[in-house]
Design a protein around this motif. Structure first.
Motif, PDB file in Angstrom:
ATOM      1  N   SER A 131       0.828  -1.206   0.000  1.00 36.21           N
ATOM      2  CA  SER A 131       0.000   0.000   0.000  1.00 36.21           C
ATOM      3  C   SER A 131       0.866   1.261   0.000  1.00 36.21           C
ATOM      4  N   PRO A 161       2.056   3.201  -4.233  1.00 36.94           N
ATOM      5  CA  PRO A 161       1.631   4.378  -4.989  1.00 36.94           C
ATOM      6  C   PRO A 161       2.539   5.593  -4.803  1.00 36.94           C
ATOM      7  N   TYR A 179      -3.001   9.374   0.108  1.00 34.60           N
ATOM      8  CA  TYR A 179      -3.905   8.960  -0.963  1.00 34.60           C
ATOM      9  C   TYR A 179      -4.909  10.059  -1.313  1.00 34.60           C
ATOM     10  N   SER A 180      -5.341  10.808  -0.303  1.00 30.78           N
ATOM     11  CA  SER A 180      -6.310  11.884  -0.559  1.00 30.78           C
ATOM     12  C   SER A 180      -5.720  12.964  -1.460  1.00 30.78           C
ATOM     13  N   PHE A 238      -3.955  12.528  -4.092  1.00 34.13           N
ATOM     14  CA  PHE A 238      -4.193  12.141  -5.486  1.00 34.13           C
ATOM     15  C   PHE A 238      -5.590  12.548  -5.929  1.00 34.13           C
ATOM     16  N   LEU A 251      -4.510   4.060  -9.702  1.00 35.88           N
ATOM     17  CA  LEU A 251      -5.184   3.339  -8.619  1.00 35.88           C
ATOM     18  C   LEU A 251      -6.395   2.562  -9.122  1.00 35.88           C
ATOM     19  N   LYS A 261      -5.640   0.192  -3.428  1.00 32.57           N
ATOM     20  CA  LYS A 261      -4.375  -0.546  -3.349  1.00 32.57           C
ATOM     21  C   LYS A 261      -4.382  -1.425  -2.113  1.00 32.57           C
ATOM     22  N   VAL A 273      -6.489   0.447   0.981  1.00 28.66           N
ATOM     23  CA  VAL A 273      -6.894   1.848   0.905  1.00 28.66           C
ATOM     24  C   VAL A 273      -7.675   2.013  -0.390  1.00 28.66           C
ATOM     25  N   VAL A 317     -10.248   4.585  -2.839  1.00 29.44           N
ATOM     26  CA  VAL A 317     -10.543   6.001  -3.073  1.00 29.44           C
ATOM     27  C   VAL A 317     -11.738   6.151  -4.001  1.00 29.44           C
ATOM     28  N   VAL A 376     -12.075   8.749   0.907  1.00 29.37           N
ATOM     29  CA  VAL A 376     -10.895   7.900   0.897  1.00 29.37           C
ATOM     30  C   VAL A 376     -10.903   7.158   2.226  1.00 29.37           C
ATOM     31  N   GLY A 406      -9.259   3.856   4.572  1.00 32.51           N
ATOM     32  CA  GLY A 406      -8.167   2.907   4.743  1.00 32.51           C
ATOM     33  C   GLY A 406      -8.438   1.944   5.871  1.00 32.51           C
TER      34      GLY A 406
END
Length: 764
Positions: free
Chosen positions: A465, A468, A576-577, A579, A625, A653, A666, A668, A673, A675
């Motif tokens: 994870s 990314p 991740y947020s 992205f 993703l 991911k 996680v 999205v 998002v 996790g």
């Protein structure tokens, strides 16, 4: 003879008047002396400023974004309500029982005061103190040390001084407040037992309802408890409580608040305590979240000279109460299933094992030495190990957690450690990537028994994870999702004499297949992640991780490409947020504003943002993703079991660490998002097979269950089913339009690690 008698009686009357006048003058002087604390003999009274703004301890309350009370921080659990929010049944029962002449006196009921003896003889439950006097006692603690003078230690005289102060304060209260305000203040301050202060908390504690909804018999019970919160407790002394309740109902009949027929009906009703629940920090919504931000709030309050437990603050969070409920339900459903599999998987064996799957000798004993119980016994018995271990192996009665409810059992402390080490744990967080608002937070499986938070407090290896972030480094430096790379061995050699490291893929040796970066990330191909790490170097990847909000220390070694440095769920979701939010990193935030007890905003909390990536790079990463679901062999295709994944654009991911110690997922969407981490208490506690221990099996189901619940709620349905695409994306996402340029045809690459770096990690 008649004149003699007249003279005799005249002198008697005169003496009586002189005596009465002197007594009255003496009493007035005494009252005045008490009011000014003459020569410090009587103790001080609250000044007028304090009287005009009486301040009693109020619990600080934590609210969700949609206005639902989540929990409290308190010394005394008290939440105020307005007069109109109190059931008339409560007011009627109170007046009938405590102060029937309340509307007629001005703070002191002399008729009631001089009728104490008669009340005792006739068993009339009405006390001698008026409601206003009782309020004075509750508000100003007139019986406490702060208001005691030098005569306060004299038996008998001390009580007279106290009563006099209560009279004086009662008269002042009556001058400053209306009768309704006095009733309201009294009912907001009086203790009811069971850690419930004030009628609002009492109604919730004993009957699970609002003060405005209390029935006649419920109101009578609560008013009756006030006389003796322990003696008349409906929990510990139900018969006494029932008798006392009926006495209050009888008083209501006597003073015209209740008909005789209704009394006859109500007095036979049993006391219903099925909804009784004492508020504490283990209960309520989002207990892990409340406990984590407690530290922040205490630090914030201390810096401003505020007592969080008594100030009556209202803290408004970003948590959505419905999403939190769905998150807790989803975690429970998933973890029950995972635990069932884990118990079956380890039936007859202990799960704490070495890398070669052998039980760790002395594991429980080492864990026992970390416990508070062991440390306490060590102080008690000093160096007498035999005595300590004898106590640690002595069975005692205890309540233990189980997925079928809390159980009463008898276990030794050592057996308790063995029992609890068999449980899997989890961390779950969901946030809005567009605002940074945290919407749901579940830090573990049961806060009462497992206090450790696995969202922010706990940090574990993220495994794949983390990839990314490696791919984002490549995309931001010229790579494209359609770029083809060879799935071939990549070797990292050490210049300090260590063994070279050549990572394999989770399903075995490299395939020597050429594939796009998107497919490589979707299938979680280790060799291609290693190839990118080789090209850009660990330090560059660490730099990008920091840009994306990872604050935990990251070791700049090649194995970082497979997620070997521990991070938190909280940190990873922030990354991740970024992205989804067009390259803008927004610190996950959980408080929007804090108000004082008067409803005035004393602090607001704006979002913290950093432009971490270009909008184009961020969107290309969202596209990457999505490959976990859309590319052949994508590791997140298990999500298609869930309705939401079949109707919305989703990226995600998975992550699985060495020996399946940690499972991550996680996922999205444009609006959420989320996790999930699942694993044992220690990295040595885990499944032994990929079929059970991978992130797609342990963590992904909780995400799917949660998102199905959220998507099916008409008030919470995802507002944007598609990701927000930049208006002028400079590149095509259609790989047929992309001229593939392979970075290298070499099937074996070498990377020399810095001399200070250890490279002996081998992560699946």
């Amino acid at each position: 003879m008649v004149q003699l008698e007249k003279g005799k009686y005249g002198r008697l009357i005169k003496v009586t008047w002189i005596f009465f006048s002197a007594a009255l003058a003496l009493f007035l002087f005494y009252a005045y002396a008490v009011s000014i604390n003459f020569m410090g003999l009587f103790g001080a009274l609250p000044d007028l400023k304090f009287l005009e703004n009486p301040k009693n301890d109020l619990a600080s309350e934590l609210y969700s974004a949609d206005g639902v009370l989540m929990g409290k921080y308190f010394t005394s659990n008290r939440s105020p309500v307005e007069y109109e929010q109190i059931s008339p049944n409560v007011i009627n029962a109170l007046l009938a029982t405590e102060d029937a002449r309340f509307e007629k006196h001005s703070g002191i009921d002399f008729k009631g005061t001089f009728a104490i003896a008669w009340s005792v003889l006739t068993l009339d439950p009405r006390g001698s103190s008026t409601i206003t006097q009782q309020l004075a006692k509750n508000l100003f603690n007139t019986r406490g040390k702060d208001y005691r003078g030098s005569l306060g230690g004299v038996p008998g005289l001390n009580m007279l001084i106290i009563k006099t102060k209560e009279w004086i304060m009662a008269i002042k209260l009556e001058k400053n407040y209306t009768k309704k305000e006095i009733i309201k203040m009294y009912l907001n301050t009086v203790p009811f037992g069971s850690n419930a202060y004030g009628i609002s908390t009492a109604a919730k504690t004993f009957f699970g309802k609002k003060a405005s909804d209390l029935t006649t018999e419920e109101a009578a019970l609560l008013v009756g408890i006030v006389k003796g919160t322990s003696y008349y407790s409906p929990i510990y002394h139900p018969n006494r409580a029932l008798e006392r309740r009926n006495v209050v109902l009888g008083q209501m009949v006597k003073y015209g608040y209740l008909s005789s027929d209704k009394y006859s009906e109500l007095k036979t009703k049993p006391i219903d305590m099925t909804k009784y629940a004492v508020e504490n920090h283990n209960k309520g919504s989002a207990p892990y979240f409340r406990e984590v931000i407690r530290g922040f709030l205490y630090k914030w309050a201390k810096a401003r000279g505020i007592d969080l437990d008594t100030e009556g603050l209202k803290i408004y969070t970003t948590i959505d109460s419905k999403m939190q409920k769905y998150a807790e339900e989803s975690v429970t459903e998933n973890m029950k299933d995972q635990q069932k599999k884990f118990f079956a998987h380890w039936k007859g064996r202990n799960p704490w094992i070495t890398e070669d799957y052998k039980e760790i000798p002395g594991y429980v004993e080492r864990e026992a030495k970390k416990t508070g119980r062991f440390k306490q016994l060590k102080k008690q018995y000093e160096d007498n190990e035999a005595a300590i271990w004898k106590e640690m192996n002595q069975p005692v009665k205890m309540k233990v957690f189980s997925w079928n409810g809390e159980k009463d059992t008898t276990l030794s402390p050592m057996d308790s450690i063995r029992y609890y080490k068999h449980f899997l744990h989890t961390g779950f967080m969901s946030m809005d990537p567009n605002t940074g608002h945290v919407k749901a937070w579940v830090g573990g499986i049961d806060f009462k028994h497992f206090k450790y938070d696995h969202v922010m407090q706990g940090k574990r290896q993220p495994g794949s994870s983390f990839k990314p972030i490696v791919y984002a480094t490549a995309i931001d430096n010229g790579y494209h999702p359609c770029q083809e790379v060879l799935d071939a061995p990549v070797t990292f050699a050490s210049d300090i004499g260590g063994e070279p490291w050549t990572p394999n893929n989770s399903d075995g040796p490299p395939s020597y297949e050429r594939m796009t970066l998107r497919r490589a990330m979707g299938r979680s191909i280790n060799t291609i992640s290693a190839k990118l790490m080789q090209e850009f170097g660990p330090n560059r990847v660490v730099d990008y991780a920091k840009r994306l909000g990872i604050k935990s220390p990251l070791e700049p070694v090649p194995s970082l490409c497979l997620g070997t440095s521990p991070v938190s769920v909280y940190e990873l979701l922030g990354a991740y947020s970024t992205f989804v939010n067009g390259g803008i990193w927004t610190k996950p935030m959980f408080i929007t504003r804090i108000e004082n007890r008067y409803g005035e905003v004393i602090e607001s909390f704006p979002p913290t943002t950093v432009e971490a990536l270009s909008e184009e790079t961020a969107y290309l990463m969202v596209h990457m993703l999505q490959g976990a679901l859309q590319e052949e062999g994508g590791t997140a295709q298990g999500l298609f079991r869930y309705k939401m994944a079949r109707t919305n654009e989703i990226g995600g991911k998975t992550g699985t660490t060495q020996n399946y110690s940690d499972g991550w997922f996680v996922g999205v969407t444009q609006d959420l998002v989320t996790g999930v981490w699942v694993g044992g208490d220690d990295m040595s506690i885990h499944f032994r097979s990929m079929s059970l221990g991978q992130g797609g099996r342990m963590a992904l189901p909780a995400w799917g269950i949660y998102m199905d619940k959220v998507a099916s709620d008409p008030n919470l349905g995802l507002k944007n089913s598609k990701f927000r695409r930049p208006k002028n994306l400079p590149v095509s996402l259609n790989c047929d339009d992309y001229n593939t340029v392979a970075p290298s045809d070499s099937t074996q690459q070498q990377y020399v690690a810095p001399s200070t770096v250890s490279t002996d990690e081998g992560i699946l």
